[in-house]
Write a protein that holds these residues in place. Structure first.
Motif, PDB file in Angstrom:
ATOM      1  N   ARG A  51     -64.630  48.292 -40.865  1.00  7.09           N
ATOM      2  CA  ARG A  51     -65.703  49.019 -40.176  1.00  7.09           C
ATOM      3  C   ARG A  51     -66.008  50.349 -40.848  1.00  7.09           C
ATOM      4  O   ARG A  51     -67.087  50.907 -40.657  1.00  7.09           O
ATOM      5  N   ASN A  54     -69.047  50.042 -43.627  1.00  9.75           N
ATOM      6  CA  ASN A  54     -70.454  50.358 -43.309  1.00  9.75           C
ATOM      7  C   ASN A  54     -70.554  51.484 -42.285  1.00  9.75           C
ATOM      8  O   ASN A  54     -71.533  51.623 -41.580  1.00  9.75           O
ATOM      9  N   LEU A  56     -69.288  52.205 -39.412  1.00 10.10           N
ATOM     10  CA  LEU A  56     -69.236  52.140 -37.951  1.00 10.10           C
ATOM     11  C   LEU A  56     -68.090  53.029 -37.488  1.00 10.10           C
ATOM     12  O   LEU A  56     -68.066  53.509 -36.369  1.00 10.10           O
ATOM     13  N   ASP A  79     -78.360  54.836 -44.575  1.00 11.12           N
ATOM     14  CA  ASP A  79     -79.413  53.838 -44.362  1.00 11.12           C
ATOM     15  C   ASP A  79     -79.450  52.845 -45.507  1.00 11.12           C
ATOM     16  O   ASP A  79     -79.547  51.634 -45.291  1.00 11.12           O
ATOM     17  N   ARG A  82     -76.376  50.515 -45.289  1.00 13.86           N
ATOM     18  CA  ARG A  82     -76.413  49.542 -44.193  1.00 13.86           C
ATOM     19  C   ARG A  82     -77.423  48.440 -44.457  1.00 13.86           C
ATOM     20  O   ARG A  82     -77.289  47.326 -43.989  1.00 13.86           O
ATOM     21  N   ARG A  83     -78.468  48.769 -45.226  1.00  8.28           N
ATOM     22  CA  ARG A  83     -79.447  47.758 -45.587  1.00  8.28           C
ATOM     23  C   ARG A  83     -78.827  46.707 -46.514  1.00  8.28           C
ATOM     24  O   ARG A  83     -79.213  45.565 -46.504  1.00  8.28           O
ATOM     25  N   MET A  87     -73.082  42.545 -41.515  1.00 13.41           N
ATOM     26  CA  MET A  87     -71.805  42.490 -40.805  1.00 13.41           C
ATOM     27  C   MET A  87     -71.850  41.441 -39.708  1.00 13.41           C
ATOM     28  O   MET A  87     -72.846  41.308 -39.002  1.00 13.41           O
ATOM     29  N   PHE A  89     -69.605  40.165 -36.330  1.00 13.64           N
ATOM     30  CA  PHE A  89     -68.585  40.690 -35.424  1.00 13.64           C
ATOM     31  C   PHE A  89     -67.821  39.570 -34.735  1.00 13.64           C
ATOM     32  O   PHE A  89     -68.312  38.445 -34.606  1.00 13.64           O
ATOM     33  N   ASN A  93     -72.258  39.810 -30.822  1.00 15.54           N
ATOM     34  CA  ASN A  93     -73.181  40.934 -30.632  1.00 15.54           C
ATOM     35  C   ASN A  93     -74.631  40.594 -30.923  1.00 15.54           C
ATOM     36  O   ASN A  93     -75.367  41.396 -31.487  1.00 15.54           O
ATOM     37  N   LEU A  94     -75.047  39.383 -30.531  1.00 10.04           N
ATOM     38  CA  LEU A  94     -76.487  39.087 -30.602  1.00 10.04           C
ATOM     39  C   LEU A  94     -77.184  39.900 -29.519  1.00 10.04           C
ATOM     40  O   LEU A  94     -76.564  40.316 -28.545  1.00 10.04           O
ATOM     41  N   ALA A 107     -84.753  43.277 -37.796  1.00 12.12           N
ATOM     42  CA  ALA A 107     -84.405  44.223 -38.858  1.00 12.12           C
ATOM     43  C   ALA A 107     -85.271  44.049 -40.109  1.00 12.12           C
ATOM     44  O   ALA A 107     -85.751  45.048 -40.657  1.00 12.12           O
ATOM     45  N   VAL A 111     -86.849  47.443 -40.694  1.00  9.16           N
ATOM     46  CA  VAL A 111     -86.085  48.189 -41.695  1.00  9.16           C
ATOM     47  C   VAL A 111     -86.610  47.885 -43.097  1.00  9.16           C
ATOM     48  O   VAL A 111     -86.805  48.777 -43.907  1.00  9.16           O
ATOM     49  N   ARG A 155     -78.632  36.186 -38.962  1.00  5.43           N
ATOM     50  CA  ARG A 155     -79.287  37.472 -38.717  1.00  5.43           C
ATOM     51  C   ARG A 155     -78.906  38.486 -39.795  1.00  5.43           C
ATOM     52  O   ARG A 155     -79.755  39.218 -40.305  1.00  5.43           O
ATOM     53  N   ALA A 156     -77.631  38.506 -40.141  1.00  8.15           N
ATOM     54  CA  ALA A 156     -77.185  39.445 -41.177  1.00  8.15           C
ATOM     55  C   ALA A 156     -77.785  39.066 -42.529  1.00  8.15           C
ATOM     56  O   ALA A 156     -78.218  39.929 -43.294  1.00  8.15           O
ATOM     57  N   MET A 159     -81.399  40.157 -43.844  1.00 11.70           N
ATOM     58  CA  MET A 159     -81.626  41.442 -44.507  1.00 11.70           C
ATOM     59  C   MET A 159     -81.387  41.329 -46.011  1.00 11.70           C
ATOM     60  O   MET A 159     -81.465  42.314 -46.726  1.00 11.70           O
TER      61      MET A 159
ATOM     62  N   GLY B 330     -70.863  46.910 -28.539  1.00 13.45           N
ATOM     63  CA  GLY B 330     -71.221  46.001 -29.633  1.00 13.45           C
ATOM     64  C   GLY B 330     -72.705  45.975 -29.919  1.00 13.45           C
ATOM     65  O   GLY B 330     -73.121  45.765 -31.067  1.00 13.45           O
ATOM     66  N   GLN B 331     -73.535  46.178 -28.892  1.00 11.88           N
ATOM     67  CA  GLN B 331     -74.987  46.156 -29.101  1.00 11.88           C
ATOM     68  C   GLN B 331     -75.418  47.297 -30.028  1.00 11.88           C
ATOM     69  O   GLN B 331     -76.207  47.103 -30.936  1.00 11.88           O
ATOM     70  N   ALA B 334     -74.094  46.520 -33.570  1.00 14.97           N
ATOM     71  CA  ALA B 334     -74.865  45.499 -34.276  1.00 14.97           C
ATOM     72  C   ALA B 334     -76.178  46.090 -34.779  1.00 14.97           C
ATOM     73  O   ALA B 334     -76.609  45.819 -35.904  1.00 14.97           O
ATOM     74  N   ASP B 336     -76.746  49.252 -35.480  1.00 15.14           N
ATOM     75  CA  ASP B 336     -76.400  50.149 -36.588  1.00 15.14           C
ATOM     76  C   ASP B 336     -76.155  49.356 -37.865  1.00 15.14           C
ATOM     77  O   ASP B 336     -76.636  49.717 -38.940  1.00 15.14           O
ATOM     78  N   ALA B 337     -75.388  48.269 -37.727  1.00 13.96           N
ATOM     79  CA  ALA B 337     -75.018  47.490 -38.905  1.00 13.96           C
ATOM     80  C   ALA B 337     -76.251  46.891 -39.581  1.00 13.96           C
ATOM     81  O   ALA B 337     -76.252  46.643 -40.781  1.00 13.96           O
ATOM     82  N   LEU B 338     -77.313  46.649 -38.791  1.00  7.17           N
ATOM     83  CA  LEU B 338     -78.536  46.094 -39.383  1.00  7.17           C
ATOM     84  C   LEU B 338     -79.385  47.173 -40.041  1.00  7.17           C
ATOM     85  O   LEU B 338     -80.407  46.879 -40.646  1.00  7.17           O
ATOM     86  N   GLY B 339     -79.001  48.425 -39.877  1.00  5.34           N
ATOM     87  CA  GLY B 339     -79.732  49.511 -40.530  1.00  5.34           C
ATOM     88  C   GLY B 339     -80.900  50.045 -39.726  1.00  5.34           C
ATOM     89  O   GLY B 339     -81.732  50.774 -40.250  1.00  5.34           O
ATOM     90  N   LEU B 340     -80.966  49.708 -38.415  1.00  4.89           N
ATOM     91  CA  LEU B 340     -82.048  50.248 -37.590  1.00  4.89           C
ATOM     92  C   LEU B 340     -81.851  51.755 -37.420  1.00  4.89           C
ATOM     93  O   LEU B 340     -80.725  52.232 -37.333  1.00  4.89           O
ATOM     94  N   GLN B 344     -85.486  53.182 -33.429  1.00  5.11           N
ATOM     95  CA  GLN B 344     -85.673  51.723 -33.409  1.00  5.11           C
ATOM     96  C   GLN B 344     -84.591  51.078 -32.549  1.00  5.11           C
ATOM     97  O   GLN B 344     -84.870  50.219 -31.703  1.00  5.11           O
TER      98      GLN B 344
END
Lengths: 249, 436
Positions: A51, A54, A56, A79, A82-83, A87, A89, A93-94, A107, A111, A155-156, A159, B330-331, B334, B336-340, B344
């Motif tokens: 973690r 990236n 977190l 930024d 993270r792009r 990640m 989990f 965490n959908l 994203a 993004v 989803r990951a 990007m 976690g929300q 997630a 943050d991890a996507l770069g929002l 956003q």
């Protein structure tokens, strides 16, 4: 620093949670295209380490370079990183209020500034790759755990990251769903993605890992190719860990 | 017992089966059903007798126009005297608005109800066009409005603060640009975000109808406004502005990056929550003008409105914060991890889920504040409840407060029950959409 040659580089990283020293002098370099599996007993700091990659979690000492950029308080660098880093989990965490397709396109659209139609086409191609395109219009709550985790991977991937981090992706799954997620990860590994996985799936580690890293009490105790690690462990701590894991199997 | 058990096992549908299962399942529940049914029936019949059967709807008037309420006095206790409502409903609903112009507040009430009804349709809240030129028109409109107001403000500061009185030769031009700007802004909003556009346009029309001064409508000073429009204006503007403010305060209070903002939000919420609404209203009406430089006079209704907004926002902020805290970590991770980015993440992930979680307490607070607006009677603003009291001060009708208060309660219930129904429908719809 010759950070550009490697995808991820951790140099003397230290981290504390209050008085608890959770990461001790972590040195780890992951080359582009390399697949690293991180294992170790619970509380060994492996999730915290991944973690930190990236951000977190923030580290307090040492340096972390991702794709040639150092992780600092500089938000613009964060930024960018993270792009490039996807990640997955343990608890998926959908976003429960968005459809599967919207989860995947959010994203890229906001993004990456991708046009909506393009983002949807991209999302569908990845949903096909994880073998659930027919679920695109549903909500996460309507899917099984294994399906949700595959959506999280898609989803990951939407990007188009250079690096993928997996934080115990199969630990929250029922046994019969673990295989479908591992199969997805194996096919991703075969495509040449740089991957760091925290997992206890030793079969997966044997099959795809270039290197296994064993952590205990916040430090990297031993690392090497999976075959050597599993068949000829050098330290007592790894021997003990392996005996517990294998008995568990 | 065994009969009841058998009855419960028979899987039937229909009214009789429902009655058997839910009201007469066992002899205890049968007894309770009968006892409660008896009470409901007695009270119901008594009310119907009082409100309809024995009610008096009209009374004769003397030659001088004074109501002769002797008939009503005789039926007091057994029949309602609705004649007081027939006689006073315009005073109660529209206050002291000039009698011949009372169609204007009437239209305002209809507009408010239509606006609420329209807003309950979810499709209305969809986003409109995303065309660039429409965005530019809206922005340019907003710019013109800001320009005019900025110049006005500068002139006021110059004259009040420095004693320099500048007569602005450009004033008519700026005024015209301001009007053009408003039209552009509303036009742009209508196309970009129809619901917001409709709200802004309707509230603007409501304001024009109440105050007059354009399109040949006579000017009616705020002091003459009263009744239901005042209640609706205070509640609608109050909650419409308090809610976004509350969201910002709740976000600010959870901020980890900006300790100053966080402290400010905590102080604001705790300060406002620590004092009664009445004292905030007093501050707004009595204390606030003392601090203003001479020559600046902010109207009393506006001051009360701002007090209501600030007060409601503090309470709503805590409700919203509850929703933010209930979201799993976690929300955020997630997103943050996507770069929002922060906004956003907040706009797409956090708020939609957090607000959904707190619909019941949110609507609870809304309903509370709708009724709390009646406290403005303390500072001499004539809302619906105050007008009821005013109507009762007329000597012939003085002893018929029950009828007036029942009428007022009926109006309050209509609006509050509407809100509560809408919130239940909204919850059901949002949950079913997620397959839960």
């Amino acid at each position: 620093m010759s950070a550009s040659a490697s995808a991820i580089e951790l140099v003397k990283v230290n981290k504390w949670f209050g008085a608890l020293h959770v990461l001790r002098d972590i040195d780890l370099t992951v080359a582009t295209g390399e697949k690293v599996v991180v294992c170790g007993p619970s509380g060994s700091g492996k999730s915290t380490m991944i973690r930190c990659i990236n951000r977190l979690e923030t580290h307090q000492e040492g340096h972390i370079f991702v794709d040639g950029t150092e992780l600092t308080d500089d938000l613009r660098a964060l930024d960018t990183i993270r792009r490039e880093v996807g990640m997955v989990f343990q608890s998926f965490n959908l976003f429960p209020h968005l459809t599967i397709l919207e989860n995947c396109t959010l994203a890229p659209i906001w993004v990456r500034k991708m046009p909506k139609a393009e983002a949807e086409a991209l999302a569908m191609s990845y949903l096909e790759r994880v073998k659930i395109p027919e679920q695109a219009a549903k909500y996460p709550g309507q899917l099984s755990g294994g399906q949700q985790q595959r959506v999280a991977i898609a989803r990951a991937l939407c990007m188009r990251p250079k690096i993928m981090l997996f934080d115990e992706p199969t630990s929250a799954l029922d046994p019969e769903m673990i295989k479908e997620v591992l199969d997805t990860m194996i096919s991703l590994a075969e495509s040449g993605m740089t991957m760091v996985c925290v997992t206890h799936e030793m079969g997966f580690a044997r099959q795809v890992a270039d290197r296994v890293v064993f952590m205990d009490r916040g430090e990297i105790v031993e690392s090497g190719p999976p075959r050597r690690m599993f068949e000829a462990p050098e330290t007592d701590r790894l021997k003990l860990f392996l005996s517990q894991i294998l008995r568990g199997d | 017992m065994s009969d009841a058990a058998v009855a419960r096992k028979i899987p039937t549908i229909g009214a009789v089966a429902w009655l058997r299962a839910n009201l007469f399942g066992s002899w205890v529940s049968t007894a309770i059903t009968l006892a409660l049914g008896y009470i409901v029936l007695r009270v119901g019949i008594a009310f119907v007798d009082w409100a309809f059967v024995n009610a008096i709807w009209h009374v004769p008037y003397s030659k001088t126009g004074i109501a002769e309420t002797a008939v009503c006095q005789n039926t007091k206790g057994t029949g309602a005297c609705w004649a007081v409502i027939v006689d006073k409903y315009r005073l109660i609903l529209f206050g002291r608005f000039p009698y011949d112009e009372q169609w204007r507040p009437a239209v305002v009430i209809v507009l408010f109800v239509a606006l609420f009804a329209l807003s309950t349709i979810r499709a209305v809240w969809r986003k409109g066009t995303t065309a660039r030129w429409v965005q530019r028109v809206a922005l340019a409109g907003a710019g013109l409005i800001v320009l005019d107001n900025a110049v006005d403000l500068l002139l006021i500061v110059a004259s009040v603060g420095f004693g320099v009185h500048i007569s602005d030769p450009l004033a008519p031009v700026l005024e015209m640009l301001n009007t053009i700007g408003k039209c552009g802004l509303v036009f742009g909003l209508l196309l970009l975000w129809p619901a917001i556009g409709v709200w802004v346009a309707t509230l603007a029309v409501i304001f024009m109808l109440m105050s007059g001064g354009i399109l040949g409508l006579s000017v009616v000073p705020v002091d003459y406004w009263g009744g239901l429009p005042i209640t609706l204006i205070l509640a609608t503007f109050g909650l419409a502005f308090a809610f976004p403010l509350a969201v910002l305060v709740a976000l600010g209070r959870r901020s980890t990056q900006m300790p100053a903002v966080k402290t400010l939000c905590v102080v604001y919420v705790e300060l406002i929550r620590g004092v009664p609404l009445i004292s905030v209203l007093f501050m707004a009406s009595v204390m606030f003008p003392l601090f203003m430089p001479p020559g600046i006079n902010i109207d009393k209704l506006l001051r009360a409105q701002i007090a209501v907004i600030l007060f409601a926002a503090a309470y709503l902020a805590e409700v919203v914060r509850g929703g933010l805290q209930a979201l799993p970590k976690g929300q955020t991770e997630a997103a943050d991890a996507l770069g929002l980015t922060y906004w956003q993440k907040t706009g797409f992930i956090i708020l939609p889920q957090a607000l959904r979680l707190v619909i019941p307490p949110l609507v609870n607070t809304f309903i509370g504040f709708f009724k709390d607006t009646s406290l403005v009677l303390i500072i001499g603003i004539f809302d619906l409840l105050t007008m009821g009291k005013v109507a009762l001060s007329d000597p012939p009708w003085q002893s018929f407060s029950t009828e007036v208060y029942v009428f007022l309660a009926f109006i309050y219930i209509l609006f509050c029950y509407g809100m509560s129904r809408y919130s239940r429908g909204l919850e059901r719809e949002l949950n079913s959409a997620r397959g839960r």
